[in-house]
Design a protein around this motif. Structure first.
Motif, PDB file in Angstrom:
ATOM      1  N   UNK A  84       0.833  -1.206   0.000  1.00 24.33           N
ATOM      2  CA  UNK A  84       0.000   0.000   0.000  1.00 24.33           C
ATOM      3  C   UNK A  84       0.868   1.257   0.000  1.00 24.33           C
ATOM      4  N   UNK A  85       1.959   1.236   0.750  1.00 25.89           N
ATOM      5  CA  UNK A  85       2.869   2.393   0.758  1.00 25.89           C
ATOM      6  C   UNK A  85       3.517   2.572  -0.616  1.00 25.89           C
ATOM      7  N   UNK A  86       3.914   1.470  -1.264  1.00 21.78           N
ATOM      8  CA  UNK A  86       4.530   1.556  -2.589  1.00 21.78           C
ATOM      9  C   UNK A  86       3.573   2.128  -3.619  1.00 21.78           C
ATOM     10  N   UNK A  87       2.308   1.740  -3.553  1.00 20.06           N
ATOM     11  CA  UNK A  87       1.322   2.272  -4.498  1.00 20.06           C
ATOM     12  C   UNK A  87       1.181   3.782  -4.352  1.00 20.06           C
ATOM     13  N   UNK A  88       1.221   4.253  -3.140  1.00 19.39           N
ATOM     14  CA  UNK A  88       1.118   5.698  -2.925  1.00 19.39           C
ATOM     15  C   UNK A  88       2.328   6.418  -3.505  1.00 19.39           C
ATOM     16  N   UNK A  89       3.517   5.812  -3.369  1.00 19.69           N
ATOM     17  CA  UNK A  89       4.727   6.438  -3.906  1.00 19.69           C
ATOM     18  C   UNK A  89       4.710   6.475  -5.435  1.00 19.69           C
ATOM     19  N   UNK A  90       4.175   5.432  -6.082  1.00 16.39           N
ATOM     20  CA  UNK A  90       4.181   5.363  -7.550  1.00 16.39           C
ATOM     21  C   UNK A  90       3.052   6.146  -8.188  1.00 16.39           C
ATOM     22  N   UNK A  91       2.147   6.655  -7.397  1.00 18.12           N
ATOM     23  CA  UNK A  91       0.952   7.289  -7.954  1.00 18.12           C
ATOM     24  C   UNK A  91       1.255   8.498  -8.840  1.00 18.12           C
ATOM     25  N   UNK A  92       2.236   9.381  -8.548  1.00 22.75           N
ATOM     26  CA  UNK A  92       2.507  10.518  -9.454  1.00 22.75           C
ATOM     27  C   UNK A  92       2.925  10.068 -10.849  1.00 22.75           C
ATOM     28  N   UNK A  93       3.621   8.951 -10.992  1.00 23.20           N
ATOM     29  CA  UNK A  93       3.933   8.396 -12.303  1.00 23.20           C
ATOM     30  C   UNK A  93       5.223   8.868 -12.916  1.00 23.20           C
ATOM     31  N   UNK A 138       6.014  -8.612  -6.933  1.00 23.98           N
ATOM     32  CA  UNK A 138       6.751  -8.807  -8.189  1.00 23.98           C
ATOM     33  C   UNK A 138       5.943  -8.321  -9.382  1.00 23.98           C
ATOM     34  N   UNK A 139       4.658  -8.585  -9.377  1.00 23.32           N
ATOM     35  CA  UNK A 139       3.799  -8.134 -10.479  1.00 23.32           C
ATOM     36  C   UNK A 139       3.774  -6.612 -10.576  1.00 23.32           C
ATOM     37  N   UNK A 140       3.650  -5.944  -9.440  1.00 29.58           N
ATOM     38  CA  UNK A 140       3.653  -4.476  -9.448  1.00 29.58           C
ATOM     39  C   UNK A 140       5.000  -3.929  -9.904  1.00 29.58           C
ATOM     40  N   UNK A 141       6.078  -4.572  -9.454  1.00 31.45           N
ATOM     41  CA  UNK A 141       7.414  -4.112  -9.857  1.00 31.45           C
ATOM     42  C   UNK A 141       7.577  -4.221 -11.369  1.00 31.45           C
ATOM     43  N   UNK A 142       7.112  -5.332 -11.966  1.00 35.46           N
ATOM     44  CA  UNK A 142       7.214  -5.493 -13.418  1.00 35.46           C
ATOM     45  C   UNK A 142       6.411  -4.423 -14.148  1.00 35.46           C
ATOM     46  N   UNK A 143       5.226  -4.150 -13.656  1.00 40.01           N
ATOM     47  CA  UNK A 143       4.390  -3.135 -14.310  1.00 40.01           C
ATOM     48  C   UNK A 143       5.049  -1.759 -14.238  1.00 40.01           C
ATOM     49  N   UNK A 144       5.573  -1.423 -13.067  1.00 42.72           N
ATOM     50  CA  UNK A 144       6.227  -0.113 -12.926  1.00 42.72           C
ATOM     51  C   UNK A 144       7.517  -0.053 -13.738  1.00 42.72           C
ATOM     52  N   UNK A 145       8.233  -1.184 -13.850  1.00 37.69           N
ATOM     53  CA  UNK A 145       9.448  -1.215 -14.666  1.00 37.69           C
ATOM     54  C   UNK A 145       9.125  -0.981 -16.139  1.00 37.69           C
TER      55      UNK A 145
END
Length: 711
Positions: free
Chosen positions: A419-428, A454-461
């Protein structure tokens, strides 16, 4: 009293019992059924109504006497004249009364007491003969109570009584009758009742030792029969059918109607039923051992059809328990896979069994806890942990519960990080994505939510790489848009900066491939054009050499390869025709046949095919001319030469006509001197042969043949 022996029941012999008809007591050689034997035993004694016990009178009744009446003083009678008459009457009475009394006494002495007398007799004063007579009447009833009453009635006489020997004989006889009634109960399967009857015989009677021996014999026979019966049952439990049948058949030799008929038939029926049940149980086992939930369930249902009274009931229950454990294992597998709903469906098919009850209950608790846990929220996971904590240490799945608690506690930690990681990635942005990726990389892949991280990391990568590599690809496309060789090469170089494994790598490779093909066309098209010019000029060998400069993998390689194959065919056709001309120069029939064979090797798609066909026609006509020259000398040889002309040549039909004519010459109907070629046909052949055949350059293929006029 010396009485004969009597046979009772199943051939058991008691001494000193009066004989009865053998047909009533002895069995025929053929075994009789239980009902017939019991009927015979019951028919031995006549059934009469039991006498009541002699009524005992009270002391008052025993010693009472008729009340004595007081006599009043007689009044004096007046004298009369009848004295003489009264005197005569008195004398007469004195004679008659004593005589009648004597007669009455003698009659009473020889008259036996009646049944009514036995019932109303005062036994303390009864004579021995009356006691014996009434006892005999009681004994005719042939019941235990009546026989005991008869014995008690006469046994009170003293041992020194004159009638004691006779009475002892009757007591022994009646005691044996009691034993026979006991044996009847024994034959009817009532051992305790038979013993009770036998024990009613007074111990002081001389026949009492027979009672003890009879009871021992009954008990021994009964124990042996029970042993056979029990052993047969054990064989049935072990499914040993042959041994069970043999053991059961031993009851047929037991000297007891009850065991030899009823109990034997029970065992035979049990044997038949148990064999059927065993076959059904084996079928249930075969079904269950195939594996799978449906087969296990069907096997359990069939095994549960074995009733509790069955000898193989315990075996059936063991099979049900075994299959139930396998269903529980399937439910646990579903539970471990996270398929909690399927686990509940499976565990509901586990049969009711105390050995499986707690494990089934634990699976249900764990499966229901999965429902809130699968929500993936902290609240849901905490709810799941609270449900699982209800399983205490003594429960069978306690260790599994603790494992899930530890897993879900770790999952709560993972969910918090995600949940914390999602908040950090939200600006894009690029930096935002890098920080979010670094945050989620703290979750190991083997953690409960490691796969989600791992799935979220791949998507953000992917998103990060697109933002980083898109400028390179856009610049390369702009360079390639100019279309010249140097611009295309520069575009390829720019696109190659996107490395393997990057999100836009495949897109860049597709564009590089397209631009590379354009570059290769720029480089190889002039080479292919030069080769085609050489081939048109007739320099096929040099054309092939030039086209081979285009290597495999180049965009024009397949086109160059096709041209090379085409030119190789033309070159081979040219060589075949040159060889054919050289052979045809021999100007013999065989030379022309060989030349035609070489010319036929030119493929139909070759540009030299027309030339080859013309040569074949020319040489076929030459063969026909040779045959016509030979016919005047040797007709069969001419026919043989003409037959070598190929079917697809122009001269073939003419050759076939000549062959027909020449074959007719071989018949004796026409003189040999008249067999010559007609002048008009010879002239026609000369005209046909006078036509010049030329190649594609207009040069004559062969010289004109020379003919000899046969006319």
């Amino acid at each position: 009293m010396n009485e004969k022996q009597k046979i009772i029941g199943q051939g058991r012999i008691f001494p000193q019992i009066e004989p009865r008809e053998e047909t009533q007591w002895q069995l025929s050689e053929r075994r009789k059924n239980r009902q017939q034997r019991l009927q015979e035993l019951r028919s031995n004694g006549s059934q009469i109504k039991l006498y009541k016990s002699p009524t005992k009178y009270s002391n008052q009744q025993k010693h009472s006497v008729s009340p004595i009446k007081k006599t009043e003083p007689k009044k004096p009678k007046p004298p009369n004249n009848l004295g003489s008459i009264y005197g005569f009457l008195c004398i007469t009475l004195l004679v008659i009364v004593p005589t009648g009394a004597g007669i009455t006494a003698m009659s009473a002495l020889f008259k036996l007491p009646s049944q009514a007398d036995c019932e109303s007799t005062y036994w303390r004063t009864a004579s021995a003969s009356k006691r014996l007579y009434c006892a005999q009447l009681l004994a005719t009833s042939s019941t235990v109570d009546s026989l005991l009453q008869a014995i008690n009635l006469v046994d009170v006489l003293s041992n020194d009584h004159p009638m004691r020997p006779q009475i002892d004989g009757y007591i022994e006889k009646w005691s044996k009758k009691i034993l026979s009634l006991g044996d009847l109960a024994f034959q009817d399967g009532k051992l305790e009742e038979a013993i009770t009857i036998a024990q009613k015989v007074p111990q002081k009677v001389p026949a009492y030792p027979l009672v003890e021996k009879q009871i021992q014999d009954w008990q021994k026979t009964w124990n042996e029969a029970e042993g056979n019966y029990t052993q047969t049952q054990e064989h049935l439990r072990q499914e040993e059918w042959h041994q069970a049948s043999m053991e059961a058949s031993r009851l047929l030799s037991v000297p007891n109607v009850y065991w030899g008929t009823k109990k034997y038939q029970e065992l035979i029926n049990d044997l038949k039923r148990t064999r059927k049940e065993s076959a059904k149980l084996n079928e249930a086992q075969d079904i269950g051992e195939k594996g799978g939930l449906d087969n296990l369930t069907n096997g359990i249902q069939q095994a549960q059809e074995i009733e509790q009274k069955s000898y193989i009931y315990q075996k059936a229950q063991k099979l049900v328990l075994n299959f139930g454990k396998k269903i529980v294992d399937i439910a646990l597998i579903k539970l471990n896979e996270g398929n909690w709903q399927e686990a509940l469906d499976v565990v509901n098919k586990v049969p009711n069994n105390d050995a499986l009850k707690e494990k089934v209950e634990d699976i249900e608790v764990l499966a229901r806890a999965y429902s809130p846990a699968n929500l993936g929220t902290v609240a849901g996971l905490e709810d799941a942990i609270a449900q699982v904590e209800k399983l205490k240490a003594e429960r069978p799945l306690y260790s599994k519960a603790q494992e899930l608690i530890s897993l879900w506690q770790q999952e709560i930690s993972d969910v918090t990080i995600i949940e914390e990681g999602k908040k950090l990635a939200q600006p894009g942005g690029i930096s935002d994505l890098k920080v979010a990726i670094a945050k989620l990389q703290t979750i190991p892949p083997y953690n409960p939510r490691g796969q989600d991280a791992t799935t979220l990391i791949k998507a953000w990568n992917r998103e990060l790489q697109q933002q980083e590599d898109r400028p390179f690809l856009e610049k390369a496309e702009k360079l390639a848009s100019f279309g010249d060789l140097s611009s295309l090469q520069a575009a390829i170089s720019e696109a190659r900066q996107i490395g393997r494994g990057r999100t836009l790598y495949q897109e860049a490779q597709n564009k590089i491939k397209r631009w590379t093909e354009k570059v290769q066309r720029f480089e190889d098209q002039p080479i292919l054009d030069d080769a085609q010019i050489l081939a048109l000029s007739g320099n096929i060998e040099q054309a092939i050499f030039t086209a081979r400069k285009i290597r495999a993998g180049r965009v024009l390689y397949n086109q160059a390869r096709a041209k090379i194959q085409e030119w190789q065919v033309q070159l081979e056709a040219k060589r075949s025709l040159e060889n054919a001309r050289q052979v045809a120069a021999g100007a013999t029939a065989d030379a022309y046949v060989t030349a035609i064979s070489l010319a036929q090797q030119v493929p139909s798609y070759s540009s030299r095919q027309v030339e080859a066909s013309q040569l074949i026609n020319q040489w076929s006509q030459q063969i026909l001319f040779i045959a016509m020259e030979v016919v005047n000398r040797d007709v069969p040889q001419a026919i043989s030469i003409a037959r070598k002309i190929p079917r697809n040549s122009l001269a073939y039909n003419s050759a076939q006509s000549q062959i027909s004519i020449w074959q007719s010459w071989l018949t004796p109907t026409q003189p040999i001197e008249d067999r010559s070629l007609p002048s008009n046909q010879s002239q026609q052949l000369r005209e046909e042969n006078s036509t010049n055949l030329t190649d594609e350059r207009g040069k004559p293929l062969v010289s004109k043949p020379k003919f000899t006029d046969n006319n």
